[in-house]
Design an enzyme around this catalytic site. Structure first.
Site, PDB file in Angstrom:
ATOM      1  N   LYS A 180      -4.000  47.549  82.169  1.00 35.88           N
ATOM      2  CA  LYS A 180      -3.356  46.540  81.310  1.00 35.88           C
ATOM      3  C   LYS A 180      -1.845  46.806  81.372  1.00 35.88           C
ATOM      4  CE  LYS A 180      -1.769  44.231  77.786  1.00 35.88           C
ATOM      5  NZ  LYS A 180      -0.376  44.531  78.234  1.00 35.88           N
ATOM      6  N   GLU A 255       0.042  59.244  75.059  1.00 37.47           N
ATOM      7  CA  GLU A 255       1.398  59.739  75.378  1.00 37.47           C
ATOM      8  C   GLU A 255       2.362  58.840  74.622  1.00 37.47           C
ATOM      9  OE1 GLU A 255       2.302  62.277  77.126  1.00 37.47           O
ATOM     10  OE2 GLU A 255       0.441  62.805  78.147  1.00 37.47           O
ATOM     11  N   CYS A 288      11.069  58.227  76.985  1.00 37.06           N
ATOM     12  CA  CYS A 288      10.361  58.864  75.864  1.00 37.06           C
ATOM     13  C   CYS A 288      10.861  60.271  75.596  1.00 37.06           C
ATOM     14  CB  CYS A 288       8.861  58.875  76.131  1.00 37.06           C
ATOM     15  SG  CYS A 288       8.428  59.679  77.688  1.00 37.06           S
ATOM     16  N   GLU A 385      12.471  57.145  66.446  1.00 40.30           N
ATOM     17  CA  GLU A 385      12.843  56.892  67.829  1.00 40.30           C
ATOM     18  C   GLU A 385      13.547  55.533  67.932  1.00 40.30           C
ATOM     19  OE1 GLU A 385       9.697  55.692  70.582  1.00 40.30           O
ATOM     20  OE2 GLU A 385      10.374  57.268  71.930  1.00 40.30           O
TER      21      GLU A 385
HETATM   22  P1  NAD Z   1       3.769  49.491  72.813  1.00 42.28           P
HETATM   23  O1  NAD Z   1       2.896  50.435  72.082  1.00 42.28           O
HETATM   24  O2  NAD Z   1       4.294  48.307  72.120  1.00 42.28           O
HETATM   25  O3  NAD Z   1       3.006  48.911  74.111  1.00 42.28           O
HETATM   26  C1  NAD Z   1       2.455  49.754  75.104  1.00 42.28           C
HETATM   27  C2  NAD Z   1       1.317  49.035  75.793  1.00 42.28           C
HETATM   28  O4  NAD Z   1       0.283  48.827  74.837  1.00 42.28           O
HETATM   29  C3  NAD Z   1       1.675  47.660  76.336  1.00 42.28           C
HETATM   30  O5  NAD Z   1       1.014  47.455  77.563  1.00 42.28           O
HETATM   31  C4  NAD Z   1       1.123  46.722  75.275  1.00 42.28           C
HETATM   32  O6  NAD Z   1       0.786  45.461  75.790  1.00 42.28           O
HETATM   33  C5  NAD Z   1      -0.115  47.471  74.844  1.00 42.28           C
HETATM   34  N1  NAD Z   1      -0.584  47.142  73.492  1.00 42.28           N
HETATM   35  C6  NAD Z   1       0.157  46.745  72.421  1.00 42.28           C
HETATM   36  N2  NAD Z   1      -0.645  46.542  71.350  1.00 42.28           N
HETATM   37  C7  NAD Z   1      -1.903  46.841  71.743  1.00 42.28           C
HETATM   38  C8  NAD Z   1      -3.168  46.869  71.089  1.00 42.28           C
HETATM   39  N3  NAD Z   1      -3.303  46.532  69.801  1.00 42.28           N
HETATM   40  N4  NAD Z   1      -4.253  47.255  71.795  1.00 42.28           N
HETATM   41  C9  NAD Z   1      -4.143  47.612  73.085  1.00 42.28           C
HETATM   42  N5  NAD Z   1      -2.975  47.606  73.765  1.00 42.28           N
HETATM   43  C10 NAD Z   1      -1.867  47.229  73.101  1.00 42.28           C
HETATM   44  O7  NAD Z   1       4.927  50.380  73.424  1.00 42.28           O
HETATM   45  P2  NAD Z   1       6.189  49.898  74.271  1.00 42.28           P
HETATM   46  O8  NAD Z   1       7.196  49.334  73.339  1.00 42.28           O
HETATM   47  O9  NAD Z   1       5.719  49.089  75.433  1.00 42.28           O
HETATM   48  O10 NAD Z   1       6.687  51.284  74.873  1.00 42.28           O
HETATM   49  C11 NAD Z   1       7.650  52.081  74.276  1.00 42.28           C
HETATM   50  C12 NAD Z   1       6.997  53.306  73.689  1.00 42.28           C
HETATM   51  O11 NAD Z   1       6.323  54.041  74.705  1.00 42.28           O
HETATM   52  C13 NAD Z   1       8.033  54.246  73.113  1.00 42.28           C
HETATM   53  O12 NAD Z   1       7.596  54.745  71.879  1.00 42.28           O
HETATM   54  C14 NAD Z   1       8.086  55.367  74.138  1.00 42.28           C
HETATM   55  O13 NAD Z   1       8.529  56.590  73.642  1.00 42.28           O
HETATM   56  C15 NAD Z   1       6.668  55.421  74.604  1.00 42.28           C
HETATM   57  N6  NAD Z   1       6.552  56.104  75.898  1.00 42.28           N
HETATM   58  C16 NAD Z   1       5.946  57.334  75.940  1.00 42.28           C
HETATM   59  C17 NAD Z   1       5.853  58.016  77.150  1.00 42.28           C
HETATM   60  C18 NAD Z   1       5.181  59.368  77.232  1.00 42.28           C
HETATM   61  O14 NAD Z   1       4.768  59.736  78.316  1.00 42.28           O
HETATM   62  N7  NAD Z   1       5.063  60.103  76.152  1.00 42.28           N
HETATM   63  C19 NAD Z   1       6.391  57.441  78.304  1.00 42.28           C
HETATM   64  C20 NAD Z   1       7.006  56.208  78.213  1.00 42.28           C
HETATM   65  C21 NAD Z   1       7.083  55.537  77.000  1.00 42.28           C
END
Ligand code: NAD
Length: 490
Positions: A180, A255, A288, A385
């Protein structure tokens, strides 16, 4: 199903990829380019029938893929990695246009890392020793077995790299997958469907369902046929996904975000520390593990900040396609508003703008590298963050104070400590994070565990940790001597 989006002469499918076929949707969502905000195209939105069909396709493809064994899968996955390299220039240009990452970094680092993410795990799966031992009564053969259908959900800040980071171990372990992609940068994930075709990957082993997280993502995570959910993204989404995973008892790994401390001790090499601190603005701070809380010994804070400011002043903010650019745009107007909102609330709360603090003139989605001082430990800007080019600085009087400030948030992803080696190492030992770099930053190794504690996540990716998650463990026992069943006293 031939309709494609054209980017700079490169054709990318906006459709899902299910069972080896492109599948259109009656509903779409709009994908924008962060460089100048133009509409890239309309992308298929995953409806319930697409989600269900993708899991079915993966479920049906799973037995034959699992039966291939690690050597058979390695042959396929090495071809997949070779195709990533062959498609490298196209992938780099599309990721830059879709996500705003620097083209030079994509070409110079990210493409090769994506190929390695696949190759490394394909090779490691072959080497993955079944742990065998002779116990007191039996010989134990402990095996890593394929788990089933794995759902891989990735965020927009590095979609191509993070997808391959999950795809490599999930497929090498013998699982079939549903990906996804993130709705703000979905295109390179779509290209993995074409790459799967080019590599001859068996149909149904890799499926891609585009869509909005709260709709398509939520439908996918609720499917009881899943064997694993591997998620990278934000804390609120992780909490929602964990409810579905919990309801179906599906193992999930998370993550998540960070607010990592970047500690500068008085005996640090201040120039190297200052240049490394400026690196935290890389990818417009949409990283992140960025060390976004600068914690500096008060006796060297003035000199450190002067040196850092000299570096930051020279940073080139602008079009990520320009090789001279060092900081590109923020992904989306909503993310831009979030970043600026954090800064303006902090300022209203008494924070001092040491540099930056507002939009950059390079364009609508560009923000100045920003540093805020005079911030309280409990304030929003220190505790949460931002995920943009915004750092805070605090000072400390001794190492105990530095550790207390460093450990004083809900997050625990990474940490950075600069100082004399032994002293810095002693501080690193006391940080409550999943990873710490001493006198360095971002030295990555695919063998090493990657992940955080508390609000930064559950589980680890990388090396054997990826396989521990994506495999079922089975112990096959053979008695040393002929076995006799006994009800009591045996
Ligand atoms: P997000 O949680 O909004 O979305 C991440 C993914 O989840 C997207 O593909 C989104 O479509 C999907 N999603 C959203 N709601 C969902 C639901 N209810 N059910 C299933 N899937 C759903 O995050 P974002 O804004 O895309 O990413 C930024 C975040 O990711 C930041 O907090 C960042 O720190 C974190 N991040 C962490 C790492 C790590 O390895 N620790 C790496 C990169 C980013």
């Amino acid at each position: 199903m031939n309709h494609t989006i054209e980017i700079d002469g490169i054709h990318v499918s906006p459709h899902h990829y299910i069972g080896g076929q492109r599948v259109a949707s009656s509903q779409t969502f709009t994908d924008h380019c962060p460089i100048d905000g133009h509409v890239i195209g309309e992308i298929a939105a995953g409806l319930p029938e697409h989600c269900d069909a993708a899991v079915t396709a993966a479920d049906e493809a799973f037995p034959a893929w699992a039966a291939l064994g690690p050597e058979g899968r390695r042959t396929h996955l090495r071809r997949f990695a070779a195709e990533i390299r062959a498609w490298g220039e196209k992938l780099a240009r599309v990721e830059c246009e879709d996500n705003g990452m620097l083209l030079a970094r994509l070409r110079g680092h990210q493409i090769e890392r994506c190929a390695q993410n696949i190759e490394y795990f394909a090779d490691e799966a072959v080497r993955l020793a079944s742990m065998a031992f002779d116990g007191e009564k039996a010989h134990h053969d402990v095996r890593h077995e394929p788990a089933g259908v794995a759902l891989l959900i990735t965020p927009w800040n590095s979609p191509m790299m993070l997808t391959t980071w999950k795809l490599g171990p999930a497929l090498a372990a013998g699982n079939a997958v549903v990906v996804k992609p993130p709705e703000w940068a979905p295109l390179t994930c779509s290209m993995f469907g074409d790459i799967a075709d080019a590599a001859g990957l068996p149909k149904g082993v890799l499926n891609i369902v585009q869509g909005i997280g709260a709709e398509t993502g939520a439908r996918l995570v609720a499917d009881p046929r899943l064997a694993r959910i591997s998620f990278t993204g934000s804390v609120p989404t992780a909490k929602q996904i964990s409810q579905s995973a919990g309801a179906n008892l599906v193992p999930a790994s998370f993550e998540l975000g960070g607010k990592s401390p970047f500690i500068v001790l008085a005996d640090a090499d201040l120039q190297v520390a200052a240049e490394t601190a400026a690196l935290q603005y890389r990818n417009a701070g949409q990283v992140c593990l960025a060390g976004t809380r600068l914690l500096v010994d008060e006796s060297v804070a003035g000199e450190f900040l002067d040196r850092m400011h000299a570096v930051v002043e020279r940073l080139r903010v602008g079009d990520p396609r320009d090789p001279a650019t060092e900081i590109g745009p923020i992904i989306h107007p909503r993310q831009f508003a979030q970043v600026d909102g954090f800064v303006q609330r902090a300022v209203a709360d008494g924070a001092e703008v040491l540099w930056g603090g507002s939009a950059h003139q390079a364009g609508d989605l560009y923000y100045q590298p920003t540093l805020l001082g005079s911030v309280d430990q409990e304030s929003e800007i220190v505790q949460n963050e931002v995920f943009g080019p915004v750092l805070v600085v605090q000072t400390f009087g001794n190492d105990d104070e530095a550790v207390e400030l460093a450990n004083g948030t809900r997050y625990g992803l990474a940490g950075v400590v600069f100082g004399e080696d032994e002293r810095a190492k002693a501080v690193a030992d006391r940080l409550r994070t999943g990873m710490v770099w001493v006198n360095s930053f971002f030295l990555r190794d695919l063998n090493a565990p990657f992940g955080g504690i508390r609000d930064s996540g559950i589980g680890r990716e990388g090396g054997q940790w990826s396989f521990e998650f994506f495999c079922d463990i089975k112990d096959v026992m053979m008695p040393h001597t002929p076995y006799r069943p006994v009800f009591a006293g045996g």
